[in-house]
Design an enzyme around this catalytic site. Structure first.
Site, PDB file in Angstrom:
ATOM      1  N   LYS A  31       0.860  -1.190   0.000  1.00 34.31           N
ATOM      2  CA  LYS A  31       0.000   0.000   0.000  1.00 34.31           C
ATOM      3  C   LYS A  31       0.893   1.236   0.000  1.00 34.31           C
ATOM      4  O   LYS A  31       1.754   1.385   0.860  1.00 34.31           O
ATOM      5  CB  LYS A  31      -0.906  -0.001   1.235  1.00 34.31           C
ATOM      6  CG  LYS A  31      -1.868   1.185   1.284  1.00 34.31           C
ATOM      7  CD  LYS A  31      -2.796   1.123   2.508  1.00 34.31           C
ATOM      8  CE  LYS A  31      -2.170   1.676   3.765  1.00 34.31           C
ATOM      9  NZ  LYS A  31      -1.901   3.129   3.762  1.00 34.31           N
ATOM     10  N   LYS A  59      -7.268   7.849  -0.422  1.00 36.54           N
ATOM     11  CA  LYS A  59      -8.533   8.194   0.260  1.00 36.54           C
ATOM     12  C   LYS A  59      -9.318   9.222  -0.552  1.00 36.54           C
ATOM     13  O   LYS A  59      -9.703  10.288  -0.074  1.00 36.54           O
ATOM     14  CB  LYS A  59      -8.263   8.687   1.671  1.00 36.54           C
ATOM     15  CG  LYS A  59      -7.584   7.617   2.519  1.00 36.54           C
ATOM     16  CD  LYS A  59      -7.681   7.845   3.988  1.00 36.54           C
ATOM     17  CE  LYS A  59      -7.076   6.685   4.753  1.00 36.54           C
ATOM     18  NZ  LYS A  59      -5.615   6.549   4.552  1.00 36.54           N
ATOM     19  N   PRO A 168      -6.029  -1.820   8.763  1.00 33.48           N
ATOM     20  CA  PRO A 168      -4.814  -1.206   9.308  1.00 33.48           C
ATOM     21  C   PRO A 168      -4.948  -1.014  10.819  1.00 33.48           C
ATOM     22  O   PRO A 168      -6.060  -0.972  11.352  1.00 33.48           O
ATOM     23  CB  PRO A 168      -4.791   0.158   8.604  1.00 33.48           C
ATOM     24  CG  PRO A 168      -6.222   0.476   8.326  1.00 33.48           C
ATOM     25  CD  PRO A 168      -6.981  -0.830   8.250  1.00 33.48           C
ATOM     26  N   GLY A 169      -3.780  -0.886  11.458  1.00 30.26           N
ATOM     27  CA  GLY A 169      -3.779  -0.628  12.896  1.00 30.26           C
ATOM     28  C   GLY A 169      -3.084  -1.717  13.690  1.00 30.26           C
ATOM     29  O   GLY A 169      -3.088  -1.714  14.915  1.00 30.26           O
ATOM     30  N   ALA A 172       2.085  -0.929  15.435  1.00 30.04           N
ATOM     31  CA  ALA A 172       2.331   0.428  15.946  1.00 30.04           C
ATOM     32  C   ALA A 172       1.093   1.056  16.593  1.00 30.04           C
ATOM     33  O   ALA A 172       1.208   1.790  17.575  1.00 30.04           O
ATOM     34  CB  ALA A 172       2.848   1.314  14.822  1.00 30.04           C
ATOM     35  N   GLN A 173      -0.090   0.769  16.062  1.00 35.65           N
ATOM     36  CA  GLN A 173      -1.313   1.355  16.631  1.00 35.65           C
ATOM     37  C   GLN A 173      -1.960   0.462  17.691  1.00 35.65           C
ATOM     38  O   GLN A 173      -3.027   0.771  18.211  1.00 35.65           O
ATOM     39  CB  GLN A 173      -2.330   1.665  15.524  1.00 35.65           C
ATOM     40  CG  GLN A 173      -1.861   2.741  14.549  1.00 35.65           C
ATOM     41  CD  GLN A 173      -2.878   3.000  13.448  1.00 35.65           C
ATOM     42  OE1 GLN A 173      -4.056   3.233  13.714  1.00 35.65           O
ATOM     43  NE2 GLN A 173      -2.430   2.952  12.202  1.00 35.65           N
ATOM     44  N   ARG A 192       4.616   0.676  10.076  1.00 37.71           N
ATOM     45  CA  ARG A 192       5.807   0.918  10.886  1.00 37.71           C
ATOM     46  C   ARG A 192       6.425  -0.308  11.506  1.00 37.71           C
ATOM     47  O   ARG A 192       7.652  -0.409  11.551  1.00 37.71           O
ATOM     48  CB  ARG A 192       5.469   1.954  11.977  1.00 37.71           C
ATOM     49  CG  ARG A 192       5.345   3.349  11.432  1.00 37.71           C
ATOM     50  CD  ARG A 192       4.688   4.266  12.434  1.00 37.71           C
ATOM     51  NE  ARG A 192       3.250   4.020  12.539  1.00 37.71           N
ATOM     52  CZ  ARG A 192       2.432   4.662  13.369  1.00 37.71           C
ATOM     53  NH1 ARG A 192       2.931   5.586  14.183  1.00 37.71           N
ATOM     54  NH2 ARG A 192       1.142   4.412  13.390  1.00 37.71           N
TER      55      ARG A 192
END
Ligand code: BMP
Length: 215
Positions: A31, A59, A168-169, A172-173, A192
């Site tokens: 991506k 987006k 996503p997420g 790192a998130q 990340r």
């Protein structure tokens, strides 16, 4: 299928190519978004598409005509899919899907975002409405937050089995790859914790194995 999509948010061409080549066997797609494309130019898409399918995360969120112009550029540049926002409404969304179909490419629609503020405007009702709209417009899939696996599950119930979910997420998130896939996602999107790792290849392999264990 590895179940992993690399979010390549680096800004230098050399680094982007190096990391992509390293992790190529462990991810199903790459991506790219504003950080990399503004840093290197859209021509990076062609280079990366020789390594793995490329998803353009722009987006896209405009009137139908502008959406079409953006999508035409993205697909002509060698991207296999585009990520668009769904809150613009059915006509914009349908124009993105129509353009993608002409190029035989795919559209993913953001149904809900993964950051802490991401469920403020993307309320339960709004997210579900966008997911339903994505399905109606003929999108290939939706984007749903790995930071809230229960939302992945709820959105999966809205779209059924025909559409894909990319999430996503992870890392790192704070989200977990296994929990997200268990909740109904087809792919986790990881940035990340792969490209920022000392050994991106080992990290990508680790996530791929975590997902494989579930099968
Ligand atoms: P990271 O794993 O480094 O947090 O990267 C996640 C990637 O997914 C970033 O490119 C980010 O812009 C994108 N993303 C996200 O994190 N949450 C969303 O809701 C939608 C996204 O596109």
């Amino acid at each position: 299928k590895t179940g992993v999509i690399l979010a390549l948010d680096v800004t230098k061409k050399e680094e982007a190519l190096l990391i992509s080549k390293e992790v190529a066997g462990f991810v199903d797609a790459i991506k790219i978004g504003y950080p990399l494309v503004l840093g290197t130019g859209l021509s990076i898409a062609k280079d990366l598409s020789k390594i793995a399918p490329v998803i353009a995360d722009f987006k896209v969120a405009d009137i139908p005509n502008t959406d079409r112009l953006i999508c035409e550029h993205v697909f002509s540049a060698g991207c296999d899919a585009v990520i668009v926002q769904g809150f613009t409404g059915s006509d914009s969304l349908m124009e993105c899907v129509k353009t993608a179909n002409e190029f035989q490419r795919k559209v993913f629609v953001v149904a809900e975002m993964s950051h802490p503020g991401g469920d403020y405007f993307f309320t339960d009702a709004v997210s579900k409405e966008i997911a339903a709209l994505a399905k109606k417009a003929g999108a290939f899939g939706i984007v749903a937050p790995a930071t809230r696996p229960e939302r992945v599950k709820e959105l999966r119930a809205v779209i059924g089995k025909d559409l894909k979910i990319i999430s996503p997420g992870v890392g790192a998130q704070g989200g977990s790859a296994a929990d997200t896939i268990k909740a109904g996602a087809d792919w986790v999107i990881v940035g990340r914790s792969i490209y920022g790792a000392k050994d991106p290849k080992a990290e990508a392999e680790k996530i791929k194995k975590e997902i494989e264990k579930l099968i």
